[in-house]
Design a protein around this motif. Structure first.
Motif, PDB file in Angstrom:
ATOM      1  N   GLY A 166       0.809  -1.218   0.000  1.00 19.14           N
ATOM      2  CA  GLY A 166       0.000   0.000   0.000  1.00 19.14           C
ATOM      3  C   GLY A 166       0.840   1.265   0.000  1.00 19.14           C
ATOM      4  O   GLY A 166       0.589   2.197  -0.767  1.00 19.14           O
ATOM      5  N   ASP A 167       1.859   1.307   0.874  1.00 19.94           N
ATOM      6  CA  ASP A 167       2.731   2.485   0.931  1.00 19.94           C
ATOM      7  C   ASP A 167       3.527   2.640  -0.365  1.00 19.94           C
ATOM      8  O   ASP A 167       3.787   3.760  -0.813  1.00 19.94           O
ATOM      9  CB  ASP A 167       3.691   2.372   2.115  1.00 19.94           C
ATOM     10  CG  ASP A 167       2.993   2.589   3.450  1.00 19.94           C
ATOM     11  OD1 ASP A 167       1.859   3.120   3.440  1.00 19.94           O
ATOM     12  OD2 ASP A 167       3.563   2.218   4.489  1.00 19.94           O
ATOM     13  N   SER A 168       3.895   1.518  -0.977  1.00 16.26           N
ATOM     14  CA  SER A 168       4.634   1.570  -2.241  1.00 16.26           C
ATOM     15  C   SER A 168       3.775   2.199  -3.327  1.00 16.26           C
ATOM     16  O   SER A 168       4.242   3.044  -4.102  1.00 16.26           O
ATOM     17  CB  SER A 168       5.062   0.162  -2.663  1.00 16.26           C
ATOM     18  OG  SER A 168       5.988  -0.383  -1.741  1.00 16.26           O
ATOM     19  N   ALA A 169       2.498   1.806  -3.390  1.00 18.16           N
ATOM     20  CA  ALA A 169       1.587   2.382  -4.384  1.00 18.16           C
ATOM     21  C   ALA A 169       1.445   3.877  -4.174  1.00 18.16           C
ATOM     22  O   ALA A 169       1.421   4.657  -5.141  1.00 18.16           O
ATOM     23  CB  ALA A 169       0.228   1.687  -4.307  1.00 18.16           C
ATOM     24  N   ARG A 170       1.381   4.306  -2.928  1.00 16.16           N
ATOM     25  CA  ARG A 170       1.242   5.735  -2.648  1.00 16.16           C
ATOM     26  C   ARG A 170       2.497   6.503  -3.069  1.00 16.16           C
ATOM     27  O   ARG A 170       2.403   7.635  -3.559  1.00 16.16           O
ATOM     28  CB  ARG A 170       0.931   5.951  -1.161  1.00 16.16           C
ATOM     29  CG  ARG A 170      -0.519   5.645  -0.815  1.00 16.16           C
ATOM     30  CD  ARG A 170      -0.847   5.984   0.622  1.00 16.16           C
ATOM     31  NE  ARG A 170      -0.365   4.958   1.544  1.00 16.16           N
ATOM     32  CZ  ARG A 170      -1.041   3.860   1.848  1.00 16.16           C
ATOM     33  NH1 ARG A 170      -2.218   3.638   1.300  1.00 16.16           N
ATOM     34  NH2 ARG A 170      -0.562   2.978   2.712  1.00 16.16           N
TER      35      ARG A 170
END
Length: 271
Positions: free
Chosen positions: A258-262
């Protein structure tokens, strides 16, 4: 293993036939080059199976070498370009059938996730410079590999990418933005995970460089390492085990999915 010529088996066979005919006639490479109207270096590469012989070469060489039986023409009828460089062929064959594939990339986005435009810029930057036709051929081959993402049954795919790779505007803003969008599309697939190794980490387990970890249909675990046109396929249990341990640590140190996508969305938004 060391790099080899990048021709197909049929190209190497043609080159061997041409060299045998030349040597049997006592003709030097300089004499053959002068007769066919091409450089000596091209003649040498053709004989090594590294370059596809132009049609004019086949006809003119046949005349000089007394190829009355049409051996060169017959060999030329079976010529096929290699889909990939020879040092990549074994890996590409294994990749098509993997059950799982885990990668860590430190210089460019993995070929399985590249857009056509991004791939064209990367391959077009190759040194020594590739001919435009060869660049396009390699782009098509790279895009064809991406069928792995939509294959059924779906393999488990995991990609860890260094943040600086995502920030390099390969091809300019438009190409860069499209490539980041492609990453987000791939990350949305249920069998694909994309993680970013953030620049904020002062140290992590990936300093030894990129890697590909493969699991084959017969459940063999292999590792593939590549640098500067050289590659090695690792199948020793101890070595593969160490690389899996390292990759597990790399994934744990990377940002969550999730943090990578952000982060990818943030970088795209800054363009």
């Amino acid at each position: 293993m060391s790099a080899k010529g990048e021709g197909s088996a049929s190209m190497r066979m043609f080159g061997s036939v041409a060299r045998s005919l030349r040597e049997a006639r006592g003709v030097s490479t300089d004499e053959l080059a002068a007769h066919v109207g091409y450089s000596k270096s091209l003649v040498v590469k053709i004989e090594r199976g590294e370059r596809m012989p132009p049609p004019a070469f086949v006809e003119k060489a046949g005349v000089l070498l007394g190829d009355g039986g049409g051996v060169l023409r017959s060999a030329a009828c079976h010529l096929e370009r290699a889909e990939f460089p020879s040092w990549f062929e074994e890996y590409a064959e294994l990749e098509r059938a993997v059950v799982s594939l885990y990668t860590y990339d430190t210089h460019v986005i993995n070929g399985l996730l590249q857009t056509e435009e991004y791939a064209r810029v990367v391959l077009g930057s190759y040194c020594p410079t590739l001919e435009s036709e060869e660049v396009e051929r390699r782009v098509r081959a790279r895009l064809a590999r991406q069928s792995l993402l939509t294959r059924a049954p779906a393999p488990q795919l995991a990609f860890v990418i260094e943040e600086w790779v995502l920030r390099r505007p390969v091809g300019g803003r438009a190409v860069h933005r499209s490539q980041l969008g492609r990453l987000l599309e791939a990350a949305a697939l249920r069998h694909v995970t994309v993680q970013v190794m953030p620049l904020s980490h002062t140290a992590h387990a990936g300093f030894d460089g990129p890697m590909h970890l493969l699991e084959t249909p017969d459940l063999r675990l292999l590792a593939y390492l590549e640098v500067q046109g050289r590659s090695v396929l690792v199948d020793g249990r101890n070595e593969v085990s160490k690389l899996h341990q390292r990759y597990a640590m790399i994934r744990s140190q990377a940002l969550s999915v999730g943090d990578s996508a952000r982060v990818i969305e943030q970088i795209a938004g800054e363009l």
